[in-house]
Design an enzyme around this catalytic site. Structure first.
Site, PDB file in Angstrom:
ATOM      1  CG  ASP A  27      -2.121   0.863   1.104  1.00  0.00           C
ATOM      2  OD1 ASP A  27      -2.233   1.579   0.089  1.00  0.00           O
ATOM      3  OD2 ASP A  27      -2.963   0.832   2.019  1.00  0.00           O
ATOM      4  CG  ASP A 121      -3.852   3.764  -2.954  1.00  0.00           C
ATOM      5  OD1 ASP A 121      -4.711   2.880  -3.160  1.00  0.00           O
ATOM      6  OD2 ASP A 121      -3.958   4.609  -2.052  1.00  0.00           O
ATOM      7  CD  GLU A 122      -5.749  -0.998  -1.085  1.00  0.00           C
ATOM      8  OE1 GLU A 122      -5.363  -1.757  -0.168  1.00  0.00           O
ATOM      9  OE2 GLU A 122      -6.772  -0.303  -1.000  1.00  0.00           O
TER      10      GLU A 122
END
EC number: 2.7.7.7
Length: 423
Positions: A27, A121-122
């Site tokens: 993350d 984003d992860e």
């Protein structure tokens, strides 16, 4: 769980045995804020809030110094500035976020073919097969963190565990810029002291019900018979919570999943009642949604219109198409039809367009003829022009008129559901 400001950060020792922790959750830390700070490094140690500068704006993201004042994403900007008067407000740039996201995801793909993207984003990674090529899961995680920093200037946190649920919990506790490994044998020792709110599926209402029955920790849930949990959270919820509390999570990392939806929405500075303004905004958003669909190689079958009025009443209307599409003109026609069918309604505070039921382009059988063929070819040609000269080099004529005084305060793309929280 922790306050998401780094104050409860936990990291693993270099000597940890990660051989059984083959699932990674990676993350990016405070992703939107961190990207903005790449261009403003002098602000790195100061509280920074990412938001449009407007009376109705909400916080898109906040860096860790700002979070220590209680600033969180999705709170009104005015409230954030009350909590942290010294915060620096930076405008969001979603094109930048997508650019850096592609770079980071490419790094993940270099490590293993088994990557499940959760959002911008992860991602989850199954690195069991990387042991003979790169090293242990902890070594893979360390290499990922180093490459992300070297190649993008960003920091990420990694949780490594035997299951997806525990890996995600671990990455949250490792923030910012940390690695937390939970070997399989230590899963229950890690889980059981955590609060019930850390369990997936436990929201505010469920948490209140569990606390009211004296169940405060995940260990309490693990020790409670399923029959008792059924009376508190229902049949399906009881089985799921009991399994997770006992470290049971059989879900595998599934690569190449498609986003659940793609959309855009706007909150206006002043409520808008003029149909012409709203219809032009729907055209603009439909065009943006179609571009994102084409860029991702997917099509959508369900068109969704979202409206929010001044009293915060929110309505949605949807229509499922006979065939999936990535054509902006088709999406605009359908969403305008949904809007027109509403008839008279109060002034609009927020308006949005979303496409759902996404699938890889070309996967559905085509009809005998394609009513959108000409528009599809034209829009793909425009995509090519946009790549060379900027995405607004060619636009529908109705969007070229001068901007009105009543403008949007926040233009926010709807990000993939599973990745909507920027932590």
């Amino acid at each position: 769980m922790g306050r998401q400001d780094g104050s409860t950060r936990q990291v693993s020792a270099a000597s940890v045995d990660s051989s059984t922790a083959t699932i990674l959750h990676v993350d990016l830390d405070a992703f939107f804020a961190s990207v903005e700070l790449l261009d403003r490094p002098e602000l790195a140690d100061k509280p920074v809030v990412v938001a449009h500068d407007s009376a109705r704006s909400v916080v898109t993201a906040a860096n860790y110094p700002a979070r220590r004042f209680g600033v969180r994403s999705a709170i009104p900007l005015a409230r954030a500035l009350q909590l942290c008067p010294s915060a620096v407000v930076l405008e969001p740039h979603f094109e930048k976020y997508r650019h850096y996201s592609r770079q980071v995801m490419a790094i993940f793909d270099d490590m293993t073919p088994i990557v499940e993207r959760l959002g911008i984003d992860e991602a989850f990674l199954d690195v069991a097969g990387a042991r003979g090529v790169i090293g242990s899961p902890a070594e893979v995680a360390a290499l990922i963190r180093q490459r992300v920093r070297d190649e993008t200037g960003l920091a990420c946190s990694v949780g490594a565990a035997a299951t997806k649920f525990v890996a995600k919990l671990a990455s949250g506790l490792a923030k910012p810029d940390g690695l937390l490994v939970i070997p399989r044998a230590e899963t229950l020792g890690f889980l059981h002291p955590l609060p019930v709110s850390a369990l997936w599926g436990v929201g505010a209402v469920t948490e209140k019900s569990l606390l009211g029955r004296g169940l405060h920790t995940i260990g309490d849930i693990a020790e409670t018979p399923v029959a008792v949990l059924r009376r508190i959270v229902g049949e399906a919820g009881a089985a799921k919570l009991h399994a997770l509390a006992n470290g049971i999570d059989p879900r595998r990392v599934t690569p190449d999943t498609v986003d659940k939806s793609v959309g855009h929405e706007v909150t206006f500075e002043v409520d808008v009642s003029e149909p012409g303004v709203l219809r032009r905004e729907l055209l603009r958003q439909a065009d943006q949604v179609a571009r994102r669909l084409r860029a991702s190689g997917v099509e959508g079958r369900t068109v969704v219109l979202k409206l929010r009025y001044s009293d915060f009443t929110t309505i949605t209307r949807s229509r499922t198409l006979a065939e999936p599409t990535d054509v902006g003109r088709r999406i605009a026609e359908e969403v305008r039809s949904l809007y027109d069918a509403l008839g008279a309604h109060p002034p609009v505070r927020l308006i949005g367009v979303r496409m759902e039921q996404l699938a890889v382009s070309g996967g559905a059988p085509q009809g005998l003829w394609d009513d959108d063929e000409d528009w599809r070819d034209a829009e793909r040609a425009i995509d090519g022009v946009g790549e060379r000269f900027g995405r607004d080099a060619v636009r529908p004529a109705s969007l070229l008129r001068p901007a009105r005084e009543v403008g949007p305060s926040k233009r926010r793309p709807h990000l993939p559901d599973a990745g909507s929280v920027d932590i």
